[in-house]
Design a protein around this motif. Structure first.
Motif, PDB file in Angstrom:
ATOM      1  N   PHE A  55       0.861  -1.178   0.000  1.00  0.00           N
ATOM      2  CA  PHE A  55       0.000   0.000   0.000  1.00  0.00           C
ATOM      3  C   PHE A  55       0.901   1.232   0.000  1.00  0.00           C
ATOM      4  O   PHE A  55       1.280   1.767   1.055  1.00  0.00           O
ATOM      5  CB  PHE A  55      -0.927  -0.023   1.209  1.00  0.00           C
ATOM      6  N   HIS A  56       1.240   1.676  -1.198  1.00  0.00           N
ATOM      7  CA  HIS A  56       2.224   2.752  -1.347  1.00  0.00           C
ATOM      8  C   HIS A  56       1.768   4.047  -0.688  1.00  0.00           C
ATOM      9  O   HIS A  56       2.589   4.820  -0.184  1.00  0.00           O
ATOM     10  CB  HIS A  56       2.497   2.994  -2.839  1.00  0.00           C
ATOM     11  N   GLU A  57       0.468   4.311  -0.684  1.00  0.00           N
ATOM     12  CA  GLU A  57      -0.042   5.552  -0.117  1.00  0.00           C
ATOM     13  C   GLU A  57       0.219   5.625   1.386  1.00  0.00           C
ATOM     14  O   GLU A  57       0.431   6.703   1.942  1.00  0.00           O
ATOM     15  CB  GLU A  57      -1.547   5.673  -0.385  1.00  0.00           C
TER      16      GLU A  57
ATOM     17  N   LEU B  18       2.498   3.457   3.147  1.00  0.00           N
ATOM     18  CA  LEU B  18       3.752   2.857   3.614  1.00  0.00           C
ATOM     19  C   LEU B  18       4.679   3.863   4.286  1.00  0.00           C
ATOM     20  O   LEU B  18       5.174   3.622   5.392  1.00  0.00           O
ATOM     21  CB  LEU B  18       4.462   2.164   2.448  1.00  0.00           C
ATOM     22  N   ASP B  19       4.912   5.005   3.651  1.00  0.00           N
ATOM     23  CA  ASP B  19       5.865   5.972   4.203  1.00  0.00           C
ATOM     24  C   ASP B  19       5.345   6.630   5.475  1.00  0.00           C
ATOM     25  O   ASP B  19       6.111   7.183   6.257  1.00  0.00           O
ATOM     26  CB  ASP B  19       6.189   7.032   3.148  1.00  0.00           C
ATOM     27  N   LYS B  20       4.029   6.538   5.710  1.00  0.00           N
ATOM     28  CA  LYS B  20       3.446   7.178   6.889  1.00  0.00           C
ATOM     29  C   LYS B  20       3.554   6.291   8.128  1.00  0.00           C
ATOM     30  O   LYS B  20       3.666   6.793   9.249  1.00  0.00           O
ATOM     31  CB  LYS B  20       1.972   7.516   6.638  1.00  0.00           C
ATOM     32  N   ILE B  21       3.499   4.960   7.943  1.00  0.00           N
ATOM     33  CA  ILE B  21       3.425   4.070   9.099  1.00  0.00           C
ATOM     34  C   ILE B  21       4.619   3.117   9.214  1.00  0.00           C
ATOM     35  O   ILE B  21       4.687   2.334  10.165  1.00  0.00           O
ATOM     36  CB  ILE B  21       2.127   3.243   9.067  1.00  0.00           C
ATOM     37  N   CYS B  22       5.543   3.165   8.264  1.00  0.00           N
ATOM     38  CA  CYS B  22       6.682   2.235   8.288  1.00  0.00           C
ATOM     39  C   CYS B  22       7.997   2.995   8.143  1.00  0.00           C
ATOM     40  O   CYS B  22       8.063   4.009   7.453  1.00  0.00           O
ATOM     41  CB  CYS B  22       6.580   1.213   7.141  1.00  0.00           C
TER      42      CYS B  22
ATOM     43  N   GLU C 265      10.391   4.647  -5.725  1.00  0.00           N
ATOM     44  CA  GLU C 265       9.546   5.843  -5.685  1.00  0.00           C
ATOM     45  C   GLU C 265       8.331   5.583  -6.563  1.00  0.00           C
ATOM     46  O   GLU C 265       8.458   5.251  -7.745  1.00  0.00           O
ATOM     47  CB  GLU C 265      10.330   7.056  -6.178  1.00  0.00           C
ATOM     48  N   VAL C 266       7.139   5.683  -5.978  1.00  0.00           N
ATOM     49  CA  VAL C 266       5.901   5.390  -6.688  1.00  0.00           C
ATOM     50  C   VAL C 266       4.994   6.621  -6.612  1.00  0.00           C
ATOM     51  O   VAL C 266       4.622   7.065  -5.519  1.00  0.00           O
ATOM     52  CB  VAL C 266       5.188   4.161  -6.088  1.00  0.00           C
TER      53      VAL C 266
ATOM     54  N   LYS D  77       7.881   8.042  -1.464  1.00  0.00           N
ATOM     55  CA  LYS D  77       8.876   7.051  -1.080  1.00  0.00           C
ATOM     56  C   LYS D  77       8.185   5.735  -0.736  1.00  0.00           C
ATOM     57  O   LYS D  77       7.229   5.719   0.037  1.00  0.00           O
ATOM     58  CB  LYS D  77       9.682   7.537   0.120  1.00  0.00           C
ATOM     59  N   SER D  78       8.678   4.653  -1.315  1.00  0.00           N
ATOM     60  CA  SER D  78       8.081   3.347  -1.059  1.00  0.00           C
ATOM     61  C   SER D  78       9.144   2.276  -1.295  1.00  0.00           C
ATOM     62  O   SER D  78      10.347   2.563  -1.250  1.00  0.00           O
ATOM     63  CB  SER D  78       6.867   3.126  -1.966  1.00  0.00           C
ATOM     64  N   VAL D  79       8.691   1.054  -1.533  1.00  0.00           N
ATOM     65  CA  VAL D  79       9.613  -0.059  -1.785  1.00  0.00           C
ATOM     66  C   VAL D  79       9.046  -0.928  -2.909  1.00  0.00           C
ATOM     67  O   VAL D  79       7.879  -0.805  -3.290  1.00  0.00           O
ATOM     68  CB  VAL D  79       9.824  -0.939  -0.525  1.00  0.00           C
TER      69      VAL D  79
END
Length: 465
Positions: A197-199, A201-205, A223-224, A228-230
């Protein structure tokens, strides 16, 4: 029994010696033999002539408080409060009065618990948490075990099998159950990559922590849509759910594609042969709760085939070793597929499965001879005249020149060094010292993408190019 050193704090569990039945404490380490009197009933006899009797019953592993109180009440009445839980979640009542055996067995049976599990029969199935608790489970635990044991319950309370049979279940390949060393293992498997869940991921991980959690380095930064993501490399992902453990935005569970695999041939005992790891028999069976008929049928089929063909006292893995894997697949009516090919090179051979030490050669006092496996003295080869550092320089050039074109394993570099410096008496041992010198110099590192290789370290930011 040796005196227990006086504790100076109250931290940690009490010493186990405080809870031993008096007869065990009095005869600690002085037991002569044990014997199975009847299914689920055993006696241990000490050098002094003292005896302690055991009645073993099964438990459902995840126990209600009322069930535990039932066991405790029975132990208080018949065993002076002494009972224990085995590693496979059997409950054992320990007592010294032989006249109590029949009455105790009846009381346990009347309470709804089977008596058995000792000797040539099925012991209680050890299992993990499953859907009731675990976030990474690919299947349920209690439900599958209940369905399987409903079919095989008679084999717990009767001694009709050729030998011991240990069954275990783990909900995923992290295997917090003993599936790697059981005669039959029921293992939950994930078959699709974790969702991302790219939206969110950067907020909670924490992305660096997430990347570091992957044991196969399958997760890379990406980068999606400007965030920032994976991303996950499916070729090396092993579906372990470590990423989901540290990052809720990467769930691995999939109700349509998660399933169950069956493994066979493992054991912890070192009787007759060394301990064994389980090997794959059935790569995938669907999750079909609440009774999992495909799994029940598969396990029952393997048990019955082993029971019909094994020799007395022969464990599952020992029987398979004797008849061969092709014959096992044929007798059980199982299909051999590409998934049965173990492409994790040398894994089964390199893991230590026993505490026994392997024989090693050594030099005598004069330093001119060594003793081989047969005890014969043989002349030692002449010492190498090439240094590990020279070998390391050669290996580094070899790796650097092939960077981006070809990757080398440690064995490849070792063979090349032996061939290169043959005239300087370079043997395998000396070549390996060169590998160690190369790694210690930090000019090269081990990488684990699709195998174990030695490569020149990647420059920071190289992935962006």
């Amino acid at each position: 029994m040796a005196d227990v050193r006086k504790r100076i704090t109250d931290i940690g569990p009490p010493h186990y010696s405080k809870f031993l039945p008096p007869v065990i404490a009095a005869n600690y380490g002085k037991w002569l033999y044990h014997d199975i009197l009847k299914p689920g009933v055993m006696v241990h006899v000490a050098e002094s002539g003292d005896k302690i009797f055991t009645v073993r019953c099964a438990s459902p592993r995840i126990l209600a408080v009322e069930s535990i109180r039932t066991f405790c009440d029975i132990a208080d009445k018949y065993c002076d409060g002494h009972l224990r839980f085995t590693t496979r979640n059997n409950v054992e009542f320990l007592f010294t009065d032989e006249s109590k055996i029949d009455e105790l067995v009846k009381v346990v049976n009347d309470a709804g618990y089977l008596v058995g599990g000792i000797g040539n029969c099925i012991s209680n199935i050890v299992h993990t948490q499953g859907w009731v608790h675990c976030h990474s489970s690919a299947t349920d635990a209690s439900g599958v075990v209940k369905a399987v044991m409903d079919e095989l319950a008679d084999q717990f309370s009767e001694r009709k099998l050729p030998g011991k049979l240990r069954i275990a279940l783990a909900c995923c390949l992290n295997m917090c159950g003993a599936v790697h060393t059981s005669d039959i293992a029921i293992l939950g498997v994930h078959t699709v990559l974790p969702k991302i869940f790219h939206e969110e991921l950067d907020k909670i991980c924490e992305i660096p922590n997430l990347i570091a959690s992957c044991p196969t380095a399958a997760i890379r930064p990406a980068e999606v849509d400007g965030k920032k993501s994976v991303e996950v490399n499916g070729d090396v992902c092993m579906f372990c759910a470590n990423c989901y453990t540290v990052c809720p935005a990467m769930p691995l569970n999939n109700p349509e594609h998660d399933g169950i695999s069956i493994w066979v041939g493992g054991k912890i005992s070192n009787a007759r042969c060394a301990p064994k790891f389980s090997k794959l028999a059935i790569p995938f069976l669907p999750n079909t709760p609440p009774r999992w008929p495909e799994v029940v049928e598969a396990v029952t089929n393997i048990v019955e085939t082993w029971a019909d063909n094994a020799r007395p006292y022969e464990r599952m893995g020992e029987w398979i070793d004797r008849i061969g894997w092709p014959q096992f697949f044929e007798l059980c009516g199982l299909e051999f597929t590409k998934y049965h090919i173990d492409d994790f090179r040398y894994a089964g051979l390199s893991f230590a499965r026993t505490s026994h030490l392997r024989p090693i050669s050594f030099q005598d006092a004069a330093g001119d001879y060594e003793e081989d496996d047969d005890g014969e003295e043989t002349e030692v080869a002449a010492a190498a005249t090439v240094s590990p550092e020279e070998i390391a320089d050669f290996m580094y050039k070899m790796v650097a020149d092939a960077a981006g074109v070809k990757k080398f394993k440690s064995g490849d570099l070792t063979k090349a060094a032996i061939a290169k410096f043959a005239d300087q008496n370079c043997d395998k041992k000396t070549a390996k010292k060169g590998v160690n010198a190369l790694i210690e110099s930090k000019r090269c590192v081990y990488t684990y993408f699709g195998g174990s290789y030695i490569e020149v370290p990647h420059e920071e930011g190289a992935a962006k190019n």
